[in-house]
Scaffold this active site. Structure first.
Site, PDB file in Angstrom:
ATOM      1  N   GLY A 209      20.649  24.875 -31.702  1.00  0.00           N
ATOM      2  CA  GLY A 209      21.012  24.395 -30.362  1.00  0.00           C
ATOM      3  C   GLY A 209      21.315  25.557 -29.445  1.00  0.00           C
ATOM      4  N   ASN A 210      21.969  25.286 -28.346  1.00  0.00           N
ATOM      5  CA  ASN A 210      22.388  26.355 -27.435  1.00  0.00           C
ATOM      6  C   ASN A 210      23.692  25.945 -26.766  1.00  0.00           C
ATOM      7  OD1 ASN A 210      21.767  24.944 -24.848  1.00  0.00           O
ATOM      8  ND2 ASN A 210      19.710  24.966 -25.728  1.00  0.00           N
ATOM      9  N   ARG A 211      24.224  26.830 -25.937  1.00  0.00           N
ATOM     10  CA  ARG A 211      25.578  26.627 -25.399  1.00  0.00           C
ATOM     11  C   ARG A 211      25.626  25.803 -24.102  1.00  0.00           C
ATOM     12  NH1 ARG A 211      28.575  30.113 -28.430  1.00  0.00           N
ATOM     13  NH2 ARG A 211      27.473  31.975 -29.132  1.00  0.00           N
ATOM     14  N   ALA A 277      18.750  22.606 -20.823  1.00  0.00           N
ATOM     15  CA  ALA A 277      18.418  23.835 -21.551  1.00  0.00           C
ATOM     16  C   ALA A 277      17.720  23.384 -22.831  1.00  0.00           C
ATOM     17  CB  ALA A 277      19.692  24.610 -21.865  1.00  0.00           C
TER      18      ALA A 277
END
Ligand code: C5P
Length: 401
Positions: A209-211, A277
């Site tokens: 995943g990402n932030r 994102a």
């Protein structure tokens, strides 16, 4: 539609003034900011204290605030503050004074100096309502762009039965909702917003995943809804509460799901904003169960996810408008420009983590908007809600030009 609207409620001297307290309550329940002005006659029917307590703001009924100190109330400020001046109840006397352009009480002075639209909800006895003078006054007010919320028929305070009862508070609030909706710049338009990160499974419990927090996308969804659009929010996993007034929220986990849900709707979409994102790659073989420690692979093979923005850009018709984001770690102008061309977007919103307070997770953002024409707009560091408004405004301006 009433969320964050500034409503100046004018109350005049009719027995229906008792309903104005419920009206103020109802407008606030629907998210509006309410301030109150009353005529002296209205204060005979309901006290300013009631309205001040309900709205949490002082009530204005006189030109002077403190005669001893020579302080006067600025009627101009109130008219400038409001998105709409709603006079409910409006008596026959006030309607005729409005026609005459009288300014001999504070409410009438506010009426003369207000720049916002004016709406009246008449309340009076049936014969007063039917009198040619009242009917002509109403017709003249309409010709001056004053909107009239028709009174209802039923028992009147006089004991008679007929047309003249002020519309019920709920009906007035409903009327205002539709009135705001029809005047909103994106009324009748469908806007799709992608938001948040995507989670690409490695196994049944682990993911790549990402932030991304989703805050920018959620703020955009709310800002487009406030501009009157039917908003379709396609969101990856976030901790956020649903934004107000959006048409639908579709929760997804993966880039593929976000792609599928977006493209299934794209045909009927007028404006799409890709604020998500989206993970650029996903594990080729995700296990459908939890991998034990000794089963974990030494390396994970990745494959590209579908590019949602590029897919929309490839499919878009000349009347559709798409907006992409470019999050960079340096100033990124050139890369944002190439993204605009490659993905056939109409606008790209560039933000860079090089700016303090911008990018993932923060409550603020600092953006530069790039147009296809090469024109750029730089904005200061602002709350994401303010940034969202700037983006909506830029989209509207670009569409208009
Ligand atoms: O290529 P890059 O990921 O930097 O592009 C960012 C823009 O493209 C964002 O608007 C993002 O939402 C969108 N995007 C997308 N689908 C992807 C990757 C990015 O819609 N798979």
């Amino acid at each position: 539609m009433l969320h964050n609207r500034r409503i100046l409620l004018g109350i005049t001297g009719s027995i229906a003034a008792y309903k104005s307290a419920l009206l103020a309550r109802e407008l606030q329940r629907r998210g509006a900011h309410v301030r109150v002005v009353m005529t002296r006659a209205a204060t005979e029917f309901i006290t300013p204290l009631t309205l001040a307590t309900l709205t949490g703001h002082r009530v204005y009924s006189d030109f002077t605030e403190n005669k001893d100190q020579g302080l006067w109330t600025n009627h101009v400020d109130l008219g400038l503050w409001a998105d709409v001046f709603l006079i409910a109840p409006a008596t026959a006397q006030t309607l005729s004074s409005m026609i005459a352009g009288a300014g001999d009480n504070f409410l009438l002075a506010v009426h003369l100096s207000s720049r916002c639209p004016v709406v009246v909800a008449p309340a009076m006895d049936l014969d007063m309502y039917q009198h040619p003078a009242t009917q002509e006054n109403l017709a003249m007010l309409k010709s001056r762009e004053v909107s009239v919320i028709e009174p209802e028929s039923g028992p009147l305070a006089s004991g008679l039965d007929g047309k003249g009862r002020m519309a019920e508070p709920e009906a007035i609030a409903d009327w205002l909702e539709s009135w705001f909706a029809e005047r909103a710049p994106l009324h009748g338009h469908h806007v799709l917003v992608t938001a948040g990160p995507t989670h690409e499974p490695i196994d049944a419990v682990r993911f790549i995943g990402n932030r991304s927090s989703g805050k920018m996308g959620y703020a955009l969804a709310e800002a487009f809804a406030t501009a009157g659009a039917a908003v379709h929010l396609i969101t990856g996993p976030t901790q956020l509460t649903a934004p107000a007034n959006v048409h639908e929220i579709v929760e997804v986990q993966t880039a593929q799901e976000m792609f599928n849900e977006t493209m299934a709707r794209f045909e009927k979409i007028d404006i799409a904003v890709a604020a998500a994102a989206v993970a650029d790659a996903r594990p080729v073989d995700a296990a459908d169960h939890k991998l034990h420690k000794d089963q974990l692979p030494g390396a994970i093979s990745l494959e590209a996810t579908p590019d949602i923005l590029a897919a929309m850009g490839a499919q878009k018709t000349p009347t559709q408008f798409i907006v992409g984001f470019a999050l960079e770690t340096d100033d990124g102008l050139r890369s944002a420009q190439s993204k605009l061309e490659r993905k056939k977007a109409d606008l790209i919103i560039l933000n860079t983590t090089a700016d303090a307070g911008a990018g993932f997770g923060t409550d603020t953002n600092k953006i530069t908007i790039l147009e296809k024409s090469g024109k750029t707009h730089n904005f200061e560091l602002k709350s994401k809600a303010e940034v969202a408004k700037d983006i909506v405004e830029t989209v509207l301006n670009t569409l208009q030009s």
